[in-house]
Scaffold this motif. Structure first.
Motif: not given
Length: 351
Positions: A147, A151, A273, A277-278
């Protein structure tokens, strides 16, 4: 100051290159007409080749590569035409030399700016490689690193390149130089100036499209009106209308980028993404693996496309540089003779 795309240049400032020729024609006039006709027909063919067959071709890296190849060929044709015209530099008007040198230095600056931006975009590939490396594992620790790299990639790609931003000023100078100096008492000079006009129109168009794509701003697009009397005029108008129209449509939709391959990578990033993320649900493992594969494939396609485009931009840079060096070399040779004025000119352009 008016915006660049609002500037129009509907006329050819130095008139009919054959006005001075005998109405009955001569061997000289027929030969010059044949040379000019060949140049303009070739240019028309190149412009038609650049016309996209569908919207997806506009601002693909393959189209941009083709556009740079076309510029190299057109500028090489100008050098060939000068030789075929048997028009040595010693016979050039001083104003022609000034125009040629000014244009060439502006084009070199633009090439440097484009190469800088392509290199910057390619640097983002390292961040994507870090993402893919970290996604070899499904551990939460690796996901955090992935991540962070994603970013960093989006931040890097979204940043502005000052060199590209400065292209707007340089392009304005090139547009102003479309009004080439008037030619008196030289039929060959008129033919050369007319051919150079065609080369410059194609060059300004392609460079403005590149500047708009790399800067993310439609303001850098230029609209040029070309008189119908040029063989290549219709092909150019059609090309300019289709390409500029599609680019403005893309900008109006507020997409992340107008570069097709870069947009494809961004689409994969957006899809991937949320998954990292989850966390990846066991039932979504296959979808996750497919998304990673898509990102890897598109990232590699972007990198390869940028590498190929870099070679073409570098090639155009060297074509322009070689032409400039040849002219300066000929001026130095002329300066050793009786023309002291050209000798002074060589010293001035080298400073």
């Amino acid at each position: 100051m008016s915006r660049p795309h609002e500037q129009h240049h509907p006329f050819f400032p130095f008139g009919n290159p054959f006005r001075m020729m005998s109405s009955k024609g001569s061997n000289l006039s027929q030969r010059l007409f044949s040379l000019l006709n060949k140049f303009e027909e070739t240019l028309a063919g190149r412009l038609r080749k650049l016309s996209p067959k569908d919207q997806d071709e506009v601002l693909s890296l393959s189209w941009m590569k083709l556009a740079m190849e076309s510029l190299c060929e057109t500028h090489n044709d100008i050098k060939t035409l000068i030789t075929e015209l048997e028009l040595p530099v010693c016979d050039w008007d001083e104003k022609w030399i000034d125009v040629y040198l000014d244009i060439s230095v502006n084009l070199l600056d633009i090439c440097i700016a484009f190469s800088s931006e392509i290199s910057r975009l390619n640097q983002g590939h390292l961040l994507l490689q870090c993402v893919l490396h970290n996604l070899d594992s499904t551990s939460s620790k690796q996901f955090i690193k992935a991540r962070s790299s994603l970013d960093g990639w989006r931040q890097h790609i979204s940043s502005k390149n000052p060199r590209v931003e400065s292209c707007c000023t340089i392009l304005n100078k090139l547009v102003e130089s479309l009004d080439l100096p008037k030619v008196k008492n030289s039929v060959k000079g008129k033919v050369l100036m007319r051919a150079m006009y065609g080369a410059k129109v194609e060059t300004v168009f392609v460079c403005s499209v590149f500047a708009a794509a790399f800067s993310g701003s439609g303001k850098k697009l230029l609209n040029m009106n070309v008189a119908d009397k040029y063989i290549w005029a219709q092909a150019f108008t059609g090309l300019q209308t289709s390409v500029n129209g599609e680019i403005r449509n893309v900008f109006s939709s507020e997409r992340f980028t107008v570069l097709k391959e870069l947009e494809a990578v961004d689409t994969s990033v957006k899809k991937l993404y949320p998954m990292i993320q989850d966390g990846v649900d066991p039932i979504e493992v296959e979808a996750f693996q497919n998304s990673v594969s898509d990102l890897a494939r598109r990232a590699e396609g972007l990198s390869q496309g940028l590498d190929l485009l870099t070679k073409e931009v570098d090639g155009f840079f060297h074509v322009v540089l070689a032409g400039r060096d040849t002219l300066l070399g000929n001026l130095r040779e002329s300066s050793t003779g009786s023309d002291a004025m050209l000798g002074c000119k060589v010293e001035r352009v080298q400073t």
